[in-house]
Design an enzyme around this catalytic site. Structure first.
Site, short mmCIF file in Angstrom:
data_model
loop_
_atom_site.label_atom_id
_atom_site.label_comp_id
_atom_site.label_asym_id
_atom_site.label_seq_id
_atom_site.Cartn_x
_atom_site.Cartn_y
_atom_site.Cartn_z
N PRO A 174 13.84 12.66 -42.31
CG PRO A 174 15.06 10.88 -41.44
CD PRO A 174 14.34 11.33 -42.66
CB CYS A 175 14.79 17.03 -38.47
SG CYS A 175 13.65 17.91 -39.54
CG LEU A 176 17.28 12.28 -34.34
CD1 LEU A 176 18.48 13.00 -33.77
CD2 LEU A 176 16.40 11.73 -33.24
NE ARG A 205 16.90 16.36 -42.96
CZ ARG A 205 16.09 17.38 -43.26
NH1 ARG A 205 16.57 18.55 -43.56
NH2 ARG A 205 14.79 17.20 -43.24
#
Length: 167
Positions: A98-100, A119
């Site tokens: 996940p980016c969040l 990130r």
């Protein structure tokens, strides 16, 4: 690709219900509504391994957003109202983690502030969707906490987004 490290965005007066959408944003209100569901609901999406909503609402049997609402409704000054989306067992070796990665709700002077750590953030296409989704999440937490503790009467504070790798 240009990368900036640790960009902090502070959103104070934007409404997820009446979004300001300049022409250079590649989205419309329908796309925002679709994306918001992936943040606030636990429903799976066909073809996706997970959504942010699944990670926050039902990952390993825990509804972290409901825990945040409970925590704030009982202890508004809490600093423990955190939802983590990073799963060490899965994401450390994943090609698509996940980016969040984290959201935290804090209350000061009767306002709920929501801070999100992302990130890896595509500032042109993903950031606007992330922002509107997080604004909706902030509203969901406010409404839930106010419903559980009617003495709170929380209002919306700032949404703070930390984009670690903004590109």
């Amino acid at each position: 690709q240009k990368e900036l490290i640790d960009i902090v965005s502070v959103i104070e007066a934007e409404s997820p219900d009446r979004p300001y959408l300049p022409g250079y944003f590649p989205l419309n209100t329908g796309r925002i509504k679709d994306y918001v569901r992936t943040i606030i609901a636990s429903s799976p999406i066909e073809g996706a391994k997970y959504t942010y909503g699944q990670r926050m609402r039902e990952h390993k049997g825990v509804d972290q957003i409901e825990n945040i609402i409970d925590d704030i409704s009982k202890t508004p000054f809490s600093r423990r109202a955190v939802a983590s989306l990073w799963d060490v067992e899965i994401d450390s070796a994943s090609a698509n983690p996940p980016c969040l990665d984290l959201v935290q709700a804090l209350v000061q002077e009767n306002k709920l502030y929501l801070t999100a750590y992302i990130r890896s953030n595509d500032m042109f296409s993903a950031w606007p969707e992330n922002a509107f989704g997080l604004l909706a999440l902030r509203e969901l937490i406010i409404k839930g906490a106010n419903k559980k503790n009617q003495d709170l009467n929380l209002e919306a504070g700032s949404l703070i987004i930390i984009s670690s790798s903004a590109h």
